[in-house]
Design an enzyme around this catalytic site. Structure first.
Site, PDB file in Angstrom:
ATOM      1  N   LYS A 172       0.861  -1.180   0.000  1.00 38.51           N
ATOM      2  CA  LYS A 172       0.000   0.000   0.000  1.00 38.51           C
ATOM      3  C   LYS A 172       0.894   1.224   0.000  1.00 38.51           C
ATOM      4  CE  LYS A 172      -4.467   1.091   0.515  1.00 38.51           C
ATOM      5  NZ  LYS A 172      -5.655   0.427   0.002  1.00 38.51           N
ATOM      6  N   VAL A 175     -21.078   0.641  -5.505  1.00 37.53           N
ATOM      7  CA  VAL A 175     -21.331  -0.795  -5.338  1.00 37.53           C
ATOM      8  C   VAL A 175     -22.796  -1.028  -4.977  1.00 37.53           C
ATOM      9  CG1 VAL A 175     -20.733  -2.866  -4.021  1.00 37.53           C
ATOM     10  CG2 VAL A 175     -18.958  -1.209  -4.606  1.00 37.53           C
ATOM     11  N   GLY A 211     -24.586   4.110  -3.575  1.00 39.40           N
ATOM     12  CA  GLY A 211     -23.166   4.195  -3.913  1.00 39.40           C
ATOM     13  C   GLY A 211     -22.825   3.386  -5.152  1.00 39.40           C
TER      14      GLY A 211
END
Ligand code: NAD
Length: 359
Positions: free
Chosen positions: A80, A185, A183
């Site tokens: 990350k 998703v 949203g």
């Protein structure tokens, strides 16, 4: 305490700090594991109060990516990156090119993509100076918006959950409560759940978009905070993290939790409490791995000289559901919470790859 003793450092292969005087770039890249393949995980731009805070966050997130990529059985490790700064006021194309040059120096052991505060356009800017970015919207490999694939994974996880508890192959007669239904998703998910026969109770703070979803899916709308109190069979959190916490737990009247949001359990003991109260928790990072599978397809296409391949994505989604069912089976057999079993599977897969490496 030194960096190497810090609990969040645990197991990391490398942590790299980058500074660029011209653009003001301050970035940290954490590579948790490359045992299963290059470390892949998004870049977050956040106004951290200190570099220590940024370091703690990037270490936590990169470890999480190793687990997520392993549980999705992708040939990728976990990493990350974070850029310290205000995404609203401090973003420039030059900053993302400097970020691209920074990850270029890692020679492909880390691939970046979008995350909070970083858009597809930002990653495309980095792409002008490095090949080590994924999640692009164009080009032959471009995997585009991951949300539909994430929603497909969440939908199939809801089906697997329904099969497990009620023994049925569809969602007829079941009620699913969806948080974040408007949203990226959530909206796709609601369409799929509705088509499979579920009755929906939905909420979102985006009221107009929520009404449109409700009209399409014949759903009942409730106020954002009321979603925890509704009588439903499955709760699908698709907005925020940590919505399973000591305050919401006693309010939930569901038999299962299965949604897209990251980090749903405020603390691990919440997972234990869910299991103890007979609520089947489908672990978040398994349920929402469709998105990373979509991104991974881009890496595979590049490595093989191919193009974005929906059939490859489908194979991985099928495999993901096998893993989810394995988690449910083992949780029942071993009398352990599902989130612990998911972690154990991820850890075993990462360790097997480490063991297979030459010393
Ligand atoms: P999004 O920002 O498009 O959707 C989140 C929705 O939640 C928005 O409509 C927002 O209005 C709503 N919301 C915010 N606060 C709320 C509240 N208090 N109550 C009710 N609704 C609220 O994000 P998304 O891309 O759809 O992702 C949803 C979740 O899934 C996030 O937790 C994200 O980290 C996770 N996730 C997304 C993907 C992906 O492919 N997009 C992949 C993996 C995980």
């Amino acid at each position: 305490m030194t960096l190497f003793d810090s609990p969040s450092f645990a197991g990391h292969e490398g942590v790299h700090a980058f500074y660029d005087a011209k653009t003001g770039l301050k970035a940290i890249v954490a590579v948790h594991s490359t045992a299963r393949g290059p470390a892949v995980g998004g870049c977050r731009m956040w106004n951290y109060a200190s570099s220590e805070e940024a370091l703690t966050d990037v270490l936590r997130l990169s470890r999480g990516m190793s687990y997520k990529n392993a549980v999705a059985d992708l040939e990728m490790g976990g990493g990350k990156s974070v850029i310290i700064g205000d995404a609203k006021t401090q973003k420039t194309p030059e900053l993302f090119r400097a970020f691209g040059r920074a990850i270029n120096t890692l020679g492909g052991c880390y691939y970046s993509a979008e995350d909070v505060g970083v858009s597809v356009a930002d990653i495309a800017e980095a792409r002008t100076v490095t090949e080590y970015v994924l999640g692009l919207s164009d080009g032959p490999w471009g995997s585009g918006d991951p949300s539909p694939v994430t929603a497909e994974g969440v939908f199939r996880s809801n089906l697997a959950t329904a099969k497990r508890i009620w023994g049925q192959d569809d969602l007829n007669g079941l009620t699913v409560s969806v948080q974040g239904a408007a949203g990226h998703v959530g909206a796709y998910l609601c369409g799929k759940l509705h088509a499979a026969g579920a009755r929906l109770i939905i909420t979102d703070i985006a009221e107009q978009a929520l009404r449109e979803v409700a009209e399409r899916t014949n759903a009942e709308i409730v106020a954002p905070d009321a979603i925890y109190d509704v009588q439903a069979d499955i709760y699908a959190p698709c907005a925020l993290g940590a919505t399973l916490n000591p305050e919401t737990l006693p309010r939930l009247k569901v038999k299962a939790v299965c949604g897209a949001a990251n980090n749903q359990l405020a603390t691990p003991d919440i997972g234990e409490r869910l299991a103890a109260s007979g609520v089947l928790y489908a672990p978040d990072y398994v349920v929402n791995a469709g998105g990373i599978i979509n991104v991974a397809s881009e890496l595979t296409a590049r490595q093989t000289g191919g193009v974005y391949d929906p059939a490859w994505v489908e194979l991985k989604l099928v495999r993901l559901m096998e893993t989810l069912n394995e988690i449910f089976d083992r949780a029942a057999d071993e009398g352990r919470p599902t989130h612990e079993i998911a972690d154990a599977i991820a850890e075993a897969r990462i360790q097997a790859a480490r063991d297979a490496r030459p010393v």
